[in-house]
Motif scaffolding. Structure first.
Motif, PDB file in Angstrom:
ATOM      1  N   GLN A   1       0.841  -1.209   0.000  1.00  0.00           N
ATOM      2  CA  GLN A   1       0.000   0.000   0.000  1.00  0.00           C
ATOM      3  C   GLN A   1       0.872   1.254   0.000  1.00  0.00           C
ATOM      4  N   LEU A   2       1.941   1.230   0.789  1.00  0.00           N
ATOM      5  CA  LEU A   2       2.845   2.381   0.834  1.00  0.00           C
ATOM      6  C   LEU A   2       3.421   2.682  -0.542  1.00  0.00           C
ATOM      7  N   ASP A   3       3.778   1.631  -1.265  1.00  0.00           N
ATOM      8  CA  ASP A   3       4.322   1.816  -2.609  1.00  0.00           C
ATOM      9  C   ASP A   3       3.286   2.469  -3.524  1.00  0.00           C
ATOM     10  N   GLN A   4       2.037   2.021  -3.427  1.00  0.00           N
ATOM     11  CA  GLN A   4       0.972   2.608  -4.247  1.00  0.00           C
ATOM     12  C   GLN A   4       0.721   4.066  -3.868  1.00  0.00           C
ATOM     13  N   TYR A   5       0.675   4.339  -2.562  1.00  0.00           N
ATOM     14  CA  TYR A   5       0.421   5.705  -2.108  1.00  0.00           C
ATOM     15  C   TYR A   5       1.583   6.638  -2.433  1.00  0.00           C
ATOM     16  N   ALA A   6       2.801   6.128  -2.378  1.00  0.00           N
ATOM     17  CA  ALA A   6       3.962   6.948  -2.729  1.00  0.00           C
ATOM     18  C   ALA A   6       3.900   7.330  -4.211  1.00  0.00           C
ATOM     19  N   SER A   7       3.511   6.379  -5.055  1.00  0.00           N
ATOM     20  CA  SER A   7       3.341   6.677  -6.483  1.00  0.00           C
ATOM     21  C   SER A   7       2.210   7.677  -6.698  1.00  0.00           C
ATOM     22  N   GLN A   8       1.137   7.517  -5.929  1.00  0.00           N
ATOM     23  CA  GLN A   8       0.014   8.449  -6.019  1.00  0.00           C
ATOM     24  C   GLN A   8       0.443   9.847  -5.581  1.00  0.00           C
ATOM     25  N   PHE A   9       1.294   9.923  -4.566  1.00  0.00           N
ATOM     26  CA  PHE A   9       1.808  11.211  -4.095  1.00  0.00           C
ATOM     27  C   PHE A   9       2.626  11.884  -5.192  1.00  0.00           C
ATOM     28  N   GLU A  10       3.452  11.107  -5.871  1.00  0.00           N
ATOM     29  CA  GLU A  10       4.256  11.649  -6.969  1.00  0.00           C
ATOM     30  C   GLU A  10       3.353  12.145  -8.109  1.00  0.00           C
ATOM     31  N   GLU A  11       2.291  11.402  -8.408  1.00  0.00           N
ATOM     32  CA  GLU A  11       1.342  11.815  -9.448  1.00  0.00           C
ATOM     33  C   GLU A  11       0.603  13.090  -9.043  1.00  0.00           C
ATOM     34  N   THR A  12       0.207  13.165  -7.778  1.00  0.00           N
ATOM     35  CA  THR A  12      -0.473  14.361  -7.282  1.00  0.00           C
ATOM     36  C   THR A  12       0.430  15.569  -7.421  1.00  0.00           C
ATOM     37  N   TYR A  13       1.708  15.392  -7.099  1.00  0.00           N
ATOM     38  CA  TYR A  13       2.679  16.480  -7.252  1.00  0.00           C
ATOM     39  C   TYR A  13       2.770  16.899  -8.725  1.00  0.00           C
ATOM     40  N   ALA A  14       2.900  15.917  -9.621  1.00  0.00           N
ATOM     41  CA  ALA A  14       3.039  16.224 -11.053  1.00  0.00           C
ATOM     42  C   ALA A  14       1.807  16.965 -11.582  1.00  0.00           C
ATOM     43  N   GLN A  15       0.613  16.553 -11.137  1.00  0.00           N
ATOM     44  CA  GLN A  15      -0.616  17.186 -11.604  1.00  0.00           C
ATOM     45  C   GLN A  15      -0.778  18.607 -11.063  1.00  0.00           C
ATOM     46  N   ASN A  16      -0.233  18.865  -9.885  1.00  0.00           N
ATOM     47  CA  ASN A  16      -0.415  20.163  -9.235  1.00  0.00           C
ATOM     48  C   ASN A  16       0.834  21.026  -9.230  1.00  0.00           C
ATOM     49  N   LYS A  17       1.865  20.613  -9.946  1.00  0.00           N
ATOM     50  CA  LYS A  17       3.131  21.345  -9.920  1.00  0.00           C
ATOM     51  C   LYS A  17       2.954  22.799 -10.363  1.00  0.00           C
ATOM     52  N   TRP A  18       2.149  23.025 -11.370  1.00  0.00           N
ATOM     53  CA  TRP A  18       1.967  24.393 -11.857  1.00  0.00           C
ATOM     54  C   TRP A  18       1.345  25.274 -10.783  1.00  0.00           C
ATOM     55  N   LYS A  19       0.442  24.710  -9.966  1.00  0.00           N
ATOM     56  CA  LYS A  19      -0.156  25.484  -8.879  1.00  0.00           C
ATOM     57  C   LYS A  19       0.892  25.785  -7.811  1.00  0.00           C
ATOM     58  N   LEU A  20       1.706  24.777  -7.526  1.00  0.00           N
ATOM     59  CA  LEU A  20       2.761  24.959  -6.529  1.00  0.00           C
ATOM     60  C   LEU A  20       3.741  26.038  -6.974  1.00  0.00           C
ATOM     61  N   GLN A  21       4.029  26.083  -8.261  1.00  0.00           N
ATOM     62  CA  GLN A  21       4.938  27.094  -8.792  1.00  0.00           C
ATOM     63  C   GLN A  21       4.347  28.492  -8.675  1.00  0.00           C
ATOM     64  N   LEU A  22       3.032  28.593  -8.735  1.00  0.00           N
ATOM     65  CA  LEU A  22       2.390  29.896  -8.623  1.00  0.00           C
ATOM     66  C   LEU A  22       2.332  30.405  -7.190  1.00  0.00           C
ATOM     67  N   ILE A  23       2.076  29.496  -6.242  1.00  0.00           N
ATOM     68  CA  ILE A  23       1.860  29.953  -4.873  1.00  0.00           C
ATOM     69  C   ILE A  23       3.059  29.757  -3.953  1.00  0.00           C
ATOM     70  N   GLY A  24       3.990  28.888  -4.313  1.00  0.00           N
ATOM     71  CA  GLY A  24       5.164  28.658  -3.475  1.00  0.00           C
ATOM     72  C   GLY A  24       6.410  29.207  -4.141  1.00  0.00           C
ATOM     73  N   ASP A  25       7.496  29.215  -3.386  1.00  0.00           N
ATOM     74  CA  ASP A  25       8.740  29.610  -4.037  1.00  0.00           C
ATOM     75  C   ASP A  25       9.470  28.360  -4.530  1.00  0.00           C
TER      76      ASP A  25
END
Length: 113
Positions: free
Chosen positions: A46-70
């Motif tokens: 399960q950890l392996d699946q969730y870690a992959s899901q976390f990486e996907e979530t990051y990839a999908q939201n990276k543009w938002k993170l770039q706008l609001i974070g440094d």
């Protein structure tokens, strides 16, 4: 004139109500909570699946993170995700716990206003 005031008032209400909801952080916190639960149960599959899901979530939201974070924050989050994935592959709960805490702090910093 009345119509103009009404439109401006409606726009202000729309903008102010939209500011009350932090967009995007929920997706990260859900995945982080799942990782933490799987870690408590020592369910490495399960950890392996969730870690992959976390990486996907990051990839999908990276543009938002770039706008609001440094750059340091969102790049630090990416590094933390990669270390977390490595810890899961090695089945090292200490590394996973450290990177989980680091990722949670970075997400919190990015989405704090």
């Amino acid at each position: 004139m009345v119509r103009r005031k009404m439109i401006v008032s409606l726009m202000m209400i729309t903008l102010l109500t939209a500011c009350g909801n932090v967009v995007g952080s929920h997706a990260f916190y859900v995945v982080l909570d799942h990782i933490e639960e799987a870690l408590e149960q020592s369910d490495w599959d399960q950890l392996d699946q969730y870690a992959s899901q976390f990486e996907e979530t990051y990839a999908q939201n990276k543009w938002k993170l770039q706008l609001i974070g440094d750059e340091g924050e969102y790049e630090g989050l990416y590094e933390s995700i990669q270390k977390l994935i490595a810890g899961v592959k090695e089945k090292d709960s200490t590394i996973v716990r450290l990177e989980l805490a680091s990722a949670r702090a970075l997400v919190s910093d990015i989405y704090s206003l």
